[in-house]
Design an enzyme around this catalytic site. Structure first.
Site, PDB file in Angstrom:
ATOM      1  N   HIS A   1       0.837  -1.205   0.000  1.00 20.46           N
ATOM      2  CA  HIS A   1       0.000   0.000   0.000  1.00 20.46           C
ATOM      3  C   HIS A   1       0.864   1.243   0.000  1.00 20.46           C
ATOM      4  CE1 HIS A   1       0.567  -1.463   4.102  1.00 20.46           C
ATOM      5  NE2 HIS A   1       0.602  -0.193   4.485  1.00 20.46           N
TER       6      HIS A   1
ATOM      7  N   HIS B   1       0.738   5.216   1.148  1.00 29.30           N
ATOM      8  CA  HIS B   1       0.046   6.234   1.940  1.00 29.30           C
ATOM      9  C   HIS B   1       0.136   7.569   1.200  1.00 29.30           C
ATOM     10  CE1 HIS B   1       0.138   3.988   5.925  1.00 29.30           C
ATOM     11  NE2 HIS B   1       1.091   3.342   5.282  1.00 29.30           N
TER      12      HIS B   1
HETATM   13  P1  5GP Z   1       1.369   0.314   7.410  1.00 26.48           P
HETATM   14  O1  5GP Z   1       1.728   0.521   8.843  1.00 26.48           O
HETATM   15  O2  5GP Z   1       1.260  -1.161   7.082  1.00 26.48           O
HETATM   16  O3  5GP Z   1       2.220   1.058   6.443  1.00 26.48           O
HETATM   17  O4  5GP Z   1      -0.071   0.946   7.225  1.00 26.48           O
HETATM   18  C1  5GP Z   1      -1.260   0.249   7.419  1.00 26.48           C
HETATM   19  C2  5GP Z   1      -2.360   1.265   7.514  1.00 26.48           C
HETATM   20  O5  5GP Z   1      -3.594   0.595   7.375  1.00 26.48           O
HETATM   21  C3  5GP Z   1      -2.412   2.022   8.849  1.00 26.48           C
HETATM   22  O6  5GP Z   1      -2.280   3.415   8.601  1.00 26.48           O
HETATM   23  C4  5GP Z   1      -3.777   1.650   9.412  1.00 26.48           C
HETATM   24  O7  5GP Z   1      -4.405   2.725  10.082  1.00 26.48           O
HETATM   25  C5  5GP Z   1      -4.553   1.217   8.182  1.00 26.48           C
HETATM   26  N1  5GP Z   1      -5.593   0.234   8.407  1.00 26.48           N
HETATM   27  C6  5GP Z   1      -5.475  -0.911   9.114  1.00 26.48           C
HETATM   28  N2  5GP Z   1      -6.632  -1.604   9.080  1.00 26.48           N
HETATM   29  C7  5GP Z   1      -7.492  -0.876   8.318  1.00 26.48           C
HETATM   30  C8  5GP Z   1      -8.835  -1.074   7.911  1.00 26.48           C
HETATM   31  O8  5GP Z   1      -9.498  -2.064   8.237  1.00 26.48           O
HETATM   32  N3  5GP Z   1      -9.405  -0.117   7.115  1.00 26.48           N
HETATM   33  C9  5GP Z   1      -8.695   0.989   6.731  1.00 26.48           C
HETATM   34  N4  5GP Z   1      -9.344   1.870   5.947  1.00 26.48           N
HETATM   35  N5  5GP Z   1      -7.430   1.205   7.092  1.00 26.48           N
HETATM   36  C10 5GP Z   1      -6.825   0.285   7.889  1.00 26.48           C
END
Ligand code: 5GP
Length: 113
Positions: A99, A101
């Protein structure tokens, strides 16, 4: 392994969609760290950048094109915004479906913590 983002892609878990095309889906982060915080995911189940090769050039390009579209849609393109991809444990990745951001609406520090 199906992640939470895989379930969002299948429609099993709801999201607030911001943008979608044949390659990617963009939706608001459930725990936003900025006034604008959108996640863009590929529709194929890539884990992170360690999972890609030249066959993924198209989808990788579409992720960044989608970031531009999302920034414009959310009204942060002119003021500026941050595009981040966390890869693996030290990178801060918590969901193991690739993903991007897209964050905006405030100024960000550099380097990140
Ligand atoms: P990472 O830390 O893996 O780069 O980012 C994962 C992101 O996914 C986090 O910012 C977290 O808030 C978001 N996230 C986790 N679970 C969900 C979800 O069920 N729905 C949405 N819309 N975002 C999520």
């Amino acid at each position: 392994m199906t992640t939470i983002f895989g379930k969002i892609l299948k429609g099993d878990i709801p999201c607030t969609k911001v943008y979608e095309d044949d390659w990617v889906l963009a939706f608001d982060d459930v725990a936003p760290q900025a006034p604008v915080h959108v996640l863009i995911i590929p529709k194929i189940p890539l884990v992170n950048l360690n999972d890609v090769d030249e066959s993924h050039e198209k989808v990788l390009g579409r992720l960044l094109l989608a970031a531009r579209i999302v920034a414009a849609k959310k009204g942060v393109a002119t003021a500026g915004y941050r595009v981040v991809m966390n890869n693996g444990e030290n990178g801060g990745q918590s969901v193991y479906h690739m993903h991007v951001h897209v964050m905006g609406g405030r100024a960000f520090a550099w380097p990140p913590g």
